[in-house]
Design a protein around this motif. Structure first.
Motif, PDB file in Angstrom:
ATOM      1  N   ARG A  88       0.946  -1.194  -0.100  1.00 11.33           N
ATOM      2  CA  ARG A  88      -0.058   0.011  -0.028  1.00 11.33           C
ATOM      3  C   ARG A  88       0.847   1.287   0.025  1.00 11.33           C
ATOM      4  NH1 ARG A  88      -2.067   0.585   4.612  1.00 11.33           N
ATOM      5  NH2 ARG A  88      -1.166  -1.210   5.700  1.00 11.33           N
ATOM      6  N   GLU A  89       1.932   1.199   0.656  1.00 11.81           N
ATOM      7  CA  GLU A  89       3.024   2.435   0.662  1.00 11.81           C
ATOM      8  C   GLU A  89       4.229   1.921   0.604  1.00 11.81           C
ATOM      9  OE1 GLU A  89       4.022   6.166   1.296  1.00 11.81           O
ATOM     10  OE2 GLU A  89       1.734   5.523   1.862  1.00 11.81           O
ATOM     11  N   ALA A  90       4.903   2.539  -0.488  1.00 14.38           N
ATOM     12  CA  ALA A  90       6.293   2.251  -1.018  1.00 14.38           C
ATOM     13  C   ALA A  90       7.281   2.645  -0.152  1.00 14.38           C
ATOM     14  CB  ALA A  90       6.419   2.844  -2.415  1.00 14.38           C
ATOM     15  N   ALA A  91       7.059   3.784   0.695  1.00 10.70           N
ATOM     16  CA  ALA A  91       8.263   4.349   1.471  1.00 10.70           C
ATOM     17  C   ALA A  91       7.665   4.828   2.839  1.00 10.70           C
ATOM     18  CB  ALA A  91       9.042   5.314   0.980  1.00 10.70           C
ATOM     19  N   PRO A  92       6.956   3.942   3.638  1.00 11.49           N
ATOM     20  CA  PRO A  92       6.361   4.258   4.976  1.00 11.49           C
ATOM     21  C   PRO A  92       7.412   4.995   5.791  1.00 11.49           C
ATOM     22  CG  PRO A  92       6.899   1.954   5.156  1.00 11.49           C
ATOM     23  CD  PRO A  92       7.402   2.429   3.528  1.00 11.49           C
ATOM     24  N   SER A  93       6.674   5.767   6.535  1.00 10.17           N
ATOM     25  CA  SER A  93       7.184   6.495   7.601  1.00 10.17           C
ATOM     26  C   SER A  93       7.233   5.791   8.832  1.00 10.17           C
ATOM     27  CB  SER A  93       6.473   7.723   7.881  1.00 10.17           C
ATOM     28  OG  SER A  93       5.202   7.528   8.633  1.00 10.17           O
ATOM     29  N   ASP A  94       8.029   6.059   9.924  1.00  9.36           N
ATOM     30  CA  ASP A  94       7.931   5.532  11.302  1.00  9.36           C
ATOM     31  C   ASP A  94       6.628   5.306  11.660  1.00  9.36           C
ATOM     32  OD1 ASP A  94      10.952   4.934  10.976  1.00  9.36           O
ATOM     33  OD2 ASP A  94      11.641   6.167  12.721  1.00  9.36           O
ATOM     34  N   ILE A 154       4.767   2.798   9.660  1.00 11.06           N
ATOM     35  CA  ILE A 154       4.851   1.427  10.210  1.00 11.06           C
ATOM     36  C   ILE A 154       4.642   0.872  11.403  1.00 11.06           C
ATOM     37  CG2 ILE A 154       7.082  -0.108  10.774  1.00 11.06           C
ATOM     38  CD1 ILE A 154       8.666   1.651   8.739  1.00 11.06           C
ATOM     39  N   ARG A 155       4.581   1.852  12.453  1.00 11.50           N
ATOM     40  CA  ARG A 155       4.111   1.643  14.093  1.00 11.50           C
ATOM     41  C   ARG A 155       2.651   1.286  13.709  1.00 11.50           C
ATOM     42  NH1 ARG A 155       8.084   2.230  17.636  1.00 11.50           N
ATOM     43  NH2 ARG A 155       9.866   3.713  17.244  1.00 11.50           N
ATOM     44  N   GLU A 156       1.734   2.125  13.010  1.00 14.94           N
ATOM     45  CA  GLU A 156       0.227   1.690  12.909  1.00 14.94           C
ATOM     46  C   GLU A 156       0.156   0.627  12.379  1.00 14.94           C
ATOM     47  OE1 GLU A 156      -3.383   3.760  11.091  1.00 14.94           O
ATOM     48  OE2 GLU A 156      -1.699   5.010  11.507  1.00 14.94           O
ATOM     49  N   ALA A 157       0.883   0.218  11.249  1.00 14.20           N
ATOM     50  CA  ALA A 157       0.523  -1.142  10.608  1.00 14.20           C
ATOM     51  C   ALA A 157       1.080  -2.216  11.428  1.00 14.20           C
ATOM     52  CB  ALA A 157       1.306  -1.021   9.123  1.00 14.20           C
ATOM     53  N   LYS A 215      14.700  -2.882  15.608  1.00 10.14           N
ATOM     54  CA  LYS A 215      15.344  -3.449  14.366  1.00 10.14           C
ATOM     55  C   LYS A 215      14.152  -3.809  13.153  1.00 10.14           C
ATOM     56  CE  LYS A 215      19.163  -5.238  17.072  1.00 10.14           C
ATOM     57  NZ  LYS A 215      19.732  -6.694  17.534  1.00 10.14           N
ATOM     58  N   ILE A 216      12.894  -4.245  13.874  1.00  7.09           N
ATOM     59  CA  ILE A 216      11.650  -4.471  12.769  1.00  7.09           C
ATOM     60  C   ILE A 216      11.609  -3.360  12.105  1.00  7.09           C
ATOM     61  CG2 ILE A 216       9.149  -5.161  12.807  1.00  7.09           C
ATOM     62  CD1 ILE A 216       9.837  -6.568  15.589  1.00  7.09           C
ATOM     63  N   ILE A 217      11.298  -2.169  12.795  1.00  6.61           N
ATOM     64  CA  ILE A 217      11.191  -0.708  11.843  1.00  6.61           C
ATOM     65  C   ILE A 217      12.389  -0.460  10.867  1.00  6.61           C
ATOM     66  CG2 ILE A 217      11.190   1.678  12.088  1.00  6.61           C
ATOM     67  CD1 ILE A 217       9.516   1.142  14.724  1.00  6.61           C
ATOM     68  N   ASP A 218      13.677  -0.714  11.317  1.00  2.87           N
ATOM     69  CA  ASP A 218      14.698  -0.611  10.348  1.00  2.87           C
ATOM     70  C   ASP A 218      14.606  -1.736   9.082  1.00  2.87           C
ATOM     71  OD1 ASP A 218      15.855   1.071  12.163  1.00  2.87           O
ATOM     72  OD2 ASP A 218      17.162  -0.410  13.013  1.00  2.87           O
TER      73      ASP A 218
END
Length: 153
Positions: free
Chosen positions: A112-118, A121-124, A137-140
């Protein structure tokens, strides 16, 4: 009761004893597809996340009978190689119990999002609990996967 659906792109059928049997139970116990993990059975941890007609769901909360004629994608069929590779290279995998659900959720996000922000990512990943890695490390890994998948587009 026989339920037919597509799982990871292939036709599948399962004979279930009761209409309320969870998709997670059907996948693991009847079809031998053990990629989705059984942890809480209450939809709280996200370890059993699959895509049902393209939407992430906790397979422990979905009745198999509701899947008649639908498309299910597990960690095997939903997750592109760059996502898996990024989790390994970034050390985002430790015990591995939450990993299948995280991978499916990340694959859905990156679709859905090619370059998600932090914060995206946290919301997803809000429905996925990890008790080993922390989440940095997961966010990285999500950022690394996004970049690798962007190179493929």
């Amino acid at each position: 009761m026989r339920v037919t659906m597509r799982i990871d792109g292939a036709a599948a059928a399962a004979d279930i004893d009761r209409p309320g049997e969870s998709l997670l139970t059907t996948l693991r116990d009847r079809l031998g597809m053990t990629g989705s993990k059984n942890a809480c059975e209450q939809g709280e941890c996200g370890s059993c996340t699959v895509l049902l007609d393209g939407d992430p769901v906790c397979s422990c909360l979905v009745a198999t009978a509701q899947c008649e004629g639908r498309e299910v994608k597990t960690v095997v069929g939903a997750v592109p190689r760059p996502v898996r590779d990024a989790f390994v290279s970034c050390g985002a995998v430790q015990c591995g119990f939450c990993t299948p659900g995280l991978l499916v959720s990340v694959a859905d996000l990156l679709d859905r999002e090619a370059a998600p922000s932090d914060s995206q990512i946290r919301e997803a990943l809000a429905g996925n609990l990890c008790r080993c890695t922390g989440y940095e490390k997961i966010i990285d890994a999500v950022h690394v996967a996004a970049e690798a998948m962007g190179d493929m587009r």
